[in-house]
Design an enzyme around this catalytic site. Structure first.
Site, PDB file in Angstrom:
ATOM      1  N   LYS A  54       0.839  -1.206   0.000  1.00  0.00           N
ATOM      2  CA  LYS A  54       0.000   0.000   0.000  1.00  0.00           C
ATOM      3  C   LYS A  54       0.873   1.253   0.000  1.00  0.00           C
ATOM      4  O   LYS A  54       0.582   2.230  -0.687  1.00  0.00           O
ATOM      5  CB  LYS A  54      -0.946  -0.027   1.215  1.00  0.00           C
ATOM      6  CG  LYS A  54      -2.081  -1.037   1.023  1.00  0.00           C
ATOM      7  CD  LYS A  54      -2.834  -1.373   2.286  1.00  0.00           C
ATOM      8  CE  LYS A  54      -3.814  -2.520   1.999  1.00  0.00           C
ATOM      9  NZ  LYS A  54      -4.464  -3.054   3.196  1.00  0.00           N
ATOM     10  N   GLN A  98      -4.682  -1.552   9.308  1.00  0.00           N
ATOM     11  CA  GLN A  98      -4.571  -2.906   8.763  1.00  0.00           C
ATOM     12  C   GLN A  98      -5.185  -3.910   9.748  1.00  0.00           C
ATOM     13  O   GLN A  98      -4.797  -3.956  10.912  1.00  0.00           O
ATOM     14  CB  GLN A  98      -3.088  -3.229   8.496  1.00  0.00           C
ATOM     15  CG  GLN A  98      -2.852  -4.525   7.785  1.00  0.00           C
ATOM     16  CD  GLN A  98      -3.413  -4.540   6.359  1.00  0.00           C
ATOM     17  OE1 GLN A  98      -3.226  -3.600   5.598  1.00  0.00           O
ATOM     18  NE2 GLN A  98      -4.126  -5.597   6.016  1.00  0.00           N
ATOM     19  N   ASP A 121     -11.088   2.963   3.939  1.00  0.00           N
ATOM     20  CA  ASP A 121     -11.438   1.539   3.881  1.00  0.00           C
ATOM     21  C   ASP A 121     -12.959   1.359   3.775  1.00  0.00           C
ATOM     22  O   ASP A 121     -13.440   0.276   3.435  1.00  0.00           O
ATOM     23  CB  ASP A 121     -10.951   0.834   5.161  1.00  0.00           C
ATOM     24  CG  ASP A 121      -9.891  -0.212   4.867  1.00  0.00           C
ATOM     25  OD1 ASP A 121      -9.746  -0.577   3.682  1.00  0.00           O
ATOM     26  OD2 ASP A 121      -9.242  -0.670   5.818  1.00  0.00           O
TER      27      ASP A 121
END
Ligand code: NAD
Length: 292
Positions: A54, A98, A121
């Site tokens: 990422k 994460q 997200d």
């Protein structure tokens, strides 16, 4: 005829190039790059790889990348205080934590802490609520958004009226995937670990999306002739990555299918970059010319 492979890697590279162009155009006017903060707690090797990828993608898109790594024993309270600092940081447009988190930290509390305007997200209840209300002004979760992008590219005549079956009902993949397919006017069936006669249900699917985390779980006979199969699963088997779908078998019945690796995975990262640019544009009240 064997199924055509949906090249997620190439499609994602194309999308990321468009995002980089749009980012350069906008940042040229504002004098500030979009900023993405990726938060990693602990040293899970798979999570470390995801975070590194990422970071690399953010730099390639022309963003600032803030890698924020905390030890596995950080307290929930300290993590929340760190997230609030990122919420207040005007250089940061997108925040991603994460998952999974260590067992002593509640992912619900953490997700609720992220400012919904920076929730790239798309897991904050405000954003998932907007998705389920059919609104497009929130953030859509990256993996289902990437799957939808692949489906729209593949099914040129449109998705309306198709029978879509989603295997899996997680908040990260299954549920938002079903909501997105519904918003495209598909007739959607969500299946899960307690579903009876799964093979009969999938055999009726024009679109089959599998997100179970069970290697080669979906058999050839479960796939309708001509179906489009999207395999979200990432399963490590004897040091190789396998999807949820028996790829070789399914290729005999499907018309199109995503491989693992090289299918959905790269799209997830591309959509994260898209959401970060979208967050930056919203915060700065700039029109984003790129729509996906
Ligand atoms: P999860 O464990 O939260 O959910 C799995 C789902 O599968 C559950 O809803 C469960 O009901 C369903 N399931 C389990 N056994 C089943 C069975 N026998 N029959 C029908 N349904 C069954 O997992 P998740 O976070 O949704 O992820 C699923 C898979 O997708 C994993 O392999 C994960 O690594 C992968 N994933 C990939 C990406 C990507 O970018 N490609 C992103 C997220 C997740």
């Amino acid at each position: 005829m064997p199924a055509e492979i949906i090249d997620g890697k190439a499609i994602a590279a194309e999308l990321r190039a468009k995002i980089a162009n749009e980012s350069a155009r906008i940042a040229g006017n504002t004098g500030r790059k979009p900023g993405l903060a990726v938060v990693l707690v602990g040293e899970d090797p798979a999570s470390q790889v995801y975070v590194r990828n990422k970071h690399k993608a953010a730099i390639e898109a022309g963003f600032n990348s803030f890698e924020t790594i905390f030890p596995a024993d950080i307290s929930e309270k300290s993590l929340i205080s760190e997230l609030n600092k990122l919420n207040d940081n005007s250089e940061v447009d997108g925040i991603l934590v994460q998952l999974p988190l260590p067992a002593h930290i509640s992912s619900d509390i953490v997700i609720n802490t992220i400012n919904p305007a920076k929730d790239v997200d798309g897991f904050h209840p405000l954003n998932s609520g907007k998705l389920f209300n059919g609104r497009r002004d929130g953030f859509l979760p990256c993996t289902p958004l990437g799957c939808l992008y692949l489906l729209k590219r593949t099914i040129s005549k449109g998705l309306a009226g198709k029978n879509a079956v989603v295997i899996g009902r997680s908040n990260i993949v299954g549920k938002p995937m079903a909501a997105l397919l519904l918003s495209e006017d598909c007739t959607v069936t969500i299946t899960h670990s307690k579903t009876r006669n799964l093979a009969e249900i999938t055999a009726n699917a024009d679109i089959l999306v599998s997100a179970t985390g069970k290697p080669e779980f979906v058999k050839k006979e479960w796939v309708k002739k001509g179906a489009v199969v999207i395999d979200v699963g990432i399963n490590r088997v004897e040091n190789k990555l396998k999807g949820d779908v028996d790829f070789k078998g399914a290729c005999e019945n499907a018309s199109f299918i995503t491989p693992v690796p090289g299918g959905v995975g790269p799209m997830t990262i591309a959509c994260l970059m898209y959401n970060t640019l979208k967050a930056y544009c919203k915060i700065n009240e700039i029109k984003l010319e790129l729509e996906i």
